[in-house]
Design a protein around this motif. Structure first.
Motif, PDB file in Angstrom:
ATOM      1  N   LEU A 131       0.835  -1.192   0.000  1.00  0.00           N
ATOM      2  CA  LEU A 131       0.000   0.000   0.000  1.00  0.00           C
ATOM      3  C   LEU A 131       0.874   1.247   0.000  1.00  0.00           C
ATOM      4  O   LEU A 131       1.905   1.294   0.673  1.00  0.00           O
ATOM      5  CB  LEU A 131      -0.933   0.030   1.217  1.00  0.00           C
ATOM      6  N   MET A 132       0.451   2.255  -0.745  1.00  0.00           N
ATOM      7  CA  MET A 132       1.182   3.510  -0.788  1.00  0.00           C
ATOM      8  C   MET A 132       0.231   4.636  -1.198  1.00  0.00           C
ATOM      9  O   MET A 132      -0.860   4.392  -1.710  1.00  0.00           O
ATOM     10  CB  MET A 132       2.347   3.437  -1.776  1.00  0.00           C
ATOM     11  N   ILE A 133       0.637   5.888  -0.962  1.00  0.00           N
ATOM     12  CA  ILE A 133      -0.133   7.055  -1.353  1.00  0.00           C
ATOM     13  C   ILE A 133       0.502   7.671  -2.594  1.00  0.00           C
ATOM     14  O   ILE A 133       1.700   7.953  -2.609  1.00  0.00           O
ATOM     15  CB  ILE A 133      -0.183   8.107  -0.225  1.00  0.00           C
ATOM     16  N   ASP A 134      -0.309   7.855  -3.638  1.00  0.00           N
ATOM     17  CA  ASP A 134       0.140   8.492  -4.871  1.00  0.00           C
ATOM     18  C   ASP A 134      -0.421   9.912  -4.903  1.00  0.00           C
ATOM     19  O   ASP A 134      -1.628  10.118  -4.919  1.00  0.00           O
ATOM     20  CB  ASP A 134      -0.362   7.693  -6.076  1.00  0.00           C
ATOM     21  N   ARG A 135       0.459  10.903  -4.939  1.00  0.00           N
ATOM     22  CA  ARG A 135       0.037  12.308  -4.908  1.00  0.00           C
ATOM     23  C   ARG A 135       0.281  13.012  -6.242  1.00  0.00           C
ATOM     24  O   ARG A 135       0.375  14.238  -6.293  1.00  0.00           O
ATOM     25  CB  ARG A 135       0.778  13.053  -3.790  1.00  0.00           C
ATOM     26  N   GLU A 136       0.360  12.267  -7.323  1.00  0.00           N
ATOM     27  CA  GLU A 136       0.691  12.873  -8.610  1.00  0.00           C
ATOM     28  C   GLU A 136      -0.359  13.903  -9.021  1.00  0.00           C
ATOM     29  O   GLU A 136      -0.031  15.006  -9.449  1.00  0.00           O
ATOM     30  CB  GLU A 136       0.814  11.797  -9.680  1.00  0.00           C
ATOM     31  N   TYR A 137      -1.647  13.562  -8.956  1.00  0.00           N
ATOM     32  CA  TYR A 137      -2.709  14.498  -9.301  1.00  0.00           C
ATOM     33  C   TYR A 137      -3.469  14.922  -8.041  1.00  0.00           C
ATOM     34  O   TYR A 137      -3.512  16.073  -7.678  1.00  0.00           O
ATOM     35  CB  TYR A 137      -3.658  13.867 -10.322  1.00  0.00           C
ATOM     36  N   HIS A 138      -4.088  13.980  -7.379  1.00  0.00           N
ATOM     37  CA  HIS A 138      -4.678  14.213  -6.066  1.00  0.00           C
ATOM     38  C   HIS A 138      -4.464  12.929  -5.276  1.00  0.00           C
ATOM     39  O   HIS A 138      -4.299  11.850  -5.856  1.00  0.00           O
ATOM     40  CB  HIS A 138      -6.169  14.570  -6.172  1.00  0.00           C
ATOM     41  N   PRO A 139      -4.411  13.002  -3.953  1.00  0.00           N
ATOM     42  CA  PRO A 139      -4.044  11.819  -3.171  1.00  0.00           C
ATOM     43  C   PRO A 139      -4.920  10.613  -3.474  1.00  0.00           C
ATOM     44  O   PRO A 139      -6.141  10.679  -3.386  1.00  0.00           O
ATOM     45  CB  PRO A 139      -4.225  12.299  -1.722  1.00  0.00           C
ATOM     46  N   MET A 140      -4.277   9.541  -3.867  1.00  0.00           N
ATOM     47  CA  MET A 140      -4.953   8.278  -4.133  1.00  0.00           C
ATOM     48  C   MET A 140      -4.215   7.181  -3.380  1.00  0.00           C
ATOM     49  O   MET A 140      -2.976   7.153  -3.348  1.00  0.00           O
ATOM     50  CB  MET A 140      -4.957   7.951  -5.622  1.00  0.00           C
ATOM     51  N   LEU A 141      -4.976   6.295  -2.770  1.00  0.00           N
ATOM     52  CA  LEU A 141      -4.385   5.135  -2.119  1.00  0.00           C
ATOM     53  C   LEU A 141      -4.228   4.037  -3.168  1.00  0.00           C
ATOM     54  O   LEU A 141      -5.187   3.626  -3.817  1.00  0.00           O
ATOM     55  CB  LEU A 141      -5.286   4.649  -0.983  1.00  0.00           C
ATOM     56  N   VAL A 142      -2.988   3.584  -3.354  1.00  0.00           N
ATOM     57  CA  VAL A 142      -2.685   2.545  -4.333  1.00  0.00           C
ATOM     58  C   VAL A 142      -2.452   1.235  -3.596  1.00  0.00           C
ATOM     59  O   VAL A 142      -1.617   1.170  -2.686  1.00  0.00           O
ATOM     60  CB  VAL A 142      -1.442   2.919  -5.172  1.00  0.00           C
ATOM     61  N   ILE A 143      -3.195   0.213  -3.972  1.00  0.00           N
ATOM     62  CA  ILE A 143      -3.115  -1.099  -3.329  1.00  0.00           C
ATOM     63  C   ILE A 143      -2.713  -2.126  -4.376  1.00  0.00           C
ATOM     64  O   ILE A 143      -3.307  -2.185  -5.459  1.00  0.00           O
ATOM     65  CB  ILE A 143      -4.472  -1.491  -2.710  1.00  0.00           C
ATOM     66  N   HIS A 144      -1.709  -2.929  -4.064  1.00  0.00           N
ATOM     67  CA  HIS A 144      -1.223  -3.920  -5.016  1.00  0.00           C
ATOM     68  C   HIS A 144      -1.082  -5.272  -4.331  1.00  0.00           C
ATOM     69  O   HIS A 144      -0.480  -5.387  -3.268  1.00  0.00           O
ATOM     70  CB  HIS A 144       0.142  -3.503  -5.589  1.00  0.00           C
ATOM     71  N   ARG A 145      -1.694  -6.276  -4.952  1.00  0.00           N
ATOM     72  CA  ARG A 145      -1.490  -7.655  -4.505  1.00  0.00           C
ATOM     73  C   ARG A 145      -0.948  -8.469  -5.671  1.00  0.00           C
ATOM     74  O   ARG A 145      -1.639  -8.676  -6.667  1.00  0.00           O
ATOM     75  CB  ARG A 145      -2.810  -8.278  -4.034  1.00  0.00           C
ATOM     76  N   PRO A 146       0.294  -8.924  -5.583  1.00  0.00           N
ATOM     77  CA  PRO A 146       0.836  -9.768  -6.641  1.00  0.00           C
ATOM     78  C   PRO A 146       0.134 -11.123  -6.652  1.00  0.00           C
ATOM     79  O   PRO A 146      -0.541 -11.487  -5.680  1.00  0.00           O
ATOM     80  CB  PRO A 146       2.317  -9.904  -6.283  1.00  0.00           C
ATOM     81  N   PRO A 147       0.252 -11.889  -7.740  1.00  0.00           N
ATOM     82  CA  PRO A 147      -0.382 -13.210  -7.774  1.00  0.00           C
ATOM     83  C   PRO A 147       0.082 -14.086  -6.632  1.00  0.00           C
ATOM     84  O   PRO A 147       1.265 -14.122  -6.288  1.00  0.00           O
ATOM     85  CB  PRO A 147       0.072 -13.773  -9.128  1.00  0.00           C
ATOM     86  N   LEU A 148      -0.875 -14.803  -6.025  1.00  0.00           N
ATOM     87  CA  LEU A 148      -0.542 -15.690  -4.908  1.00  0.00           C
ATOM     88  C   LEU A 148       0.003 -17.016  -5.364  1.00  0.00           C
ATOM     89  O   LEU A 148       0.755 -17.690  -4.647  1.00  0.00           O
ATOM     90  CB  LEU A 148      -1.785 -15.887  -4.032  1.00  0.00           C
ATOM     91  N   VAL A 149      -0.404 -17.442  -6.556  1.00  0.00           N
ATOM     92  CA  VAL A 149       0.089 -18.690  -7.135  1.00  0.00           C
ATOM     93  C   VAL A 149       0.486 -18.399  -8.571  1.00  0.00           C
ATOM     94  O   VAL A 149      -0.022 -17.460  -9.198  1.00  0.00           O
ATOM     95  CB  VAL A 149      -0.982 -19.807  -7.091  1.00  0.00           C
ATOM     96  N   PRO A 150       1.399 -19.182  -9.154  1.00  0.00           N
ATOM     97  CA  PRO A 150       1.818 -18.945 -10.533  1.00  0.00           C
ATOM     98  C   PRO A 150       0.643 -19.068 -11.494  1.00  0.00           C
ATOM     99  O   PRO A 150      -0.245 -19.900 -11.314  1.00  0.00           O
ATOM    100  CB  PRO A 150       2.863 -20.046 -10.773  1.00  0.00           C
ATOM    101  N   ALA A 151       0.662 -18.222 -12.526  1.00  0.00           N
ATOM    102  CA  ALA A 151      -0.409 -18.257 -13.527  1.00  0.00           C
ATOM    103  C   ALA A 151      -0.313 -19.529 -14.364  1.00  0.00           C
ATOM    104  O   ALA A 151       0.768 -20.070 -14.583  1.00  0.00           O
ATOM    105  CB  ALA A 151      -0.311 -17.038 -14.426  1.00  0.00           C
TER     106      ALA A 151
END
Length: 319
Positions: free
Chosen positions: A299-319
């Motif tokens: 999780l991180m805050i992106d302030r490029e345009y207006h504050p947005m919370l960016v949430i990333h979950r990588p794949p849990l198992v191989p595709a």
């Protein structure tokens, strides 16, 4: 003296392919008029992206510059555009179908009076891999009136193998529509209920959904998004919308798509002790909204345009 036309066709094609972006048409069109050989080569790149306009609104300053009111119909203009499209159809790979709603006037998207002629033209375009259906000009406020995609157009889409399909803001799925399993990337801007009713009809590997209105997402729309995010074939999921910090309707659960790479952008109000908030503080604040443990999330805050919370979950198992 050597001439450019004496070069091998493969070399000329490679040169034309280097001209990209907005200058593609202005640069290649004069060259295409010099001889038949260069015309055929340049046409592959001039018309690879094609906007087929039925009715269109442009916006300049404070006025709508549409020389004809949208509730009127120019049969002559549409016939001319369809005739031009049929000539260029063998080169078209990315098609944008434009039929703009005019504010809140009653509107029929791709009306019956031109539908049969449109379908005959589309059947000649056998190389199309990208389709965009646009009912609202980019950056404009969506009208309150919603439109329904004609069933024959959806059937034409189902018959193709598409890498990309974009559905415009207020376009609904047609009644009686059958599922479409041949779309690799489905992209939609959500406004009210449309076009979330397309989600049960597609099973893409990549899904991108953006809530267009600048107010909090409602429970019905959010639940539709979550149902659409549970496709067994999903490998990439991108979501973006506005959420109130005390909105109980928003509860994420991506446990059903362990192979998917998930990226979410949220605009919401949460009070943080530190500025910018730390990773662990963000996870503590967001954990009540997730069924899964956030230990695997970033999780991180992106302030490029207006504050947005960016949430990333990588794949849990191989595709």
């Amino acid at each position: 003296m050597a001439k450019i036309t004496s070069l091998p066709t493969e070399t000329l094609t490679a040169i034309a392919a280097l001209v990209k972006g907005r200058n593609r048409f202005n640069s290649l069109y004069p060259l295409s008029r010099t001889c038949t050989l260069l015309n055929e080569i340049c046409a592959e790149f001039i018309f690879c992206e094609y906007e087929l306009v039925v009715r269109k609104v442009t916006y300049r300053g404070d006025m709508f510059q549409d020389h004809q009111h949208m509730h009127e119909w120019s049969n002559r203009a549409v016939k001319a555009r369809l005739a031009h499209f049929r000539k260029k159809a063998p080169f078209v790979r990315e098609l944008v179908l434009i039929d703009h709603s005019y504010r809140d006037q009653p509107h029929e998207f791709l009306p019956d009076r031109m539908l049969s002629a449109l379908l005959r033209s589309l059947k000649t375009a056998r190389r199309i891999t990208h389709v965009t259906l646009q009912s609202v000009p980019p950056g404009h406020r969506p009208p309150d009136l919603e439109v329904e995609l004609p069933l024959p157009i959806w059937d034409w889409i189902r018959a193709r193998s598409l890498k990309f399909l974009y559905i415009g803001l207020n376009i609904h799925a047609p009644r009686g529509a059958l599922p479409c399993a041949n779309v690799d990337h489905f992209n939609a801007w959500i406004y009210k209920d449309g076009p979330v009713d397309f989600l049960p009809l597609v099973n893409p590997r990549r899904l991108s959904l953006t809530h267009a209105a600048k107010f909090d997402i409602d429970a019905k729309t959010f639940q539709s998004l979550m149902l659409g995010a549970r496709h067994y074939n999903l490998r990439t999921l991108q979501l973006a919308f506005f959420v109130a910090h005390d909105d109980d309707c928003v509860s994420f659960d991506f446990s059903g798509v362990p192979r998917a790479d998930i990226r979410i952008r949220l605009s919401l109000n949460i009070d943080y002790k530190s500025t910018p908030p730390k990773q662990e503080e963000l996870k503590v604040a967001m954990q009540p909204r997730f069924e899964e443990d956030l230990s695997t999330y970033k999780l991180m805050i992106d302030r490029e345009y207006h504050p947005m919370l960016v949430i990333h979950r990588p794949p849990l198992v191989p595709a």
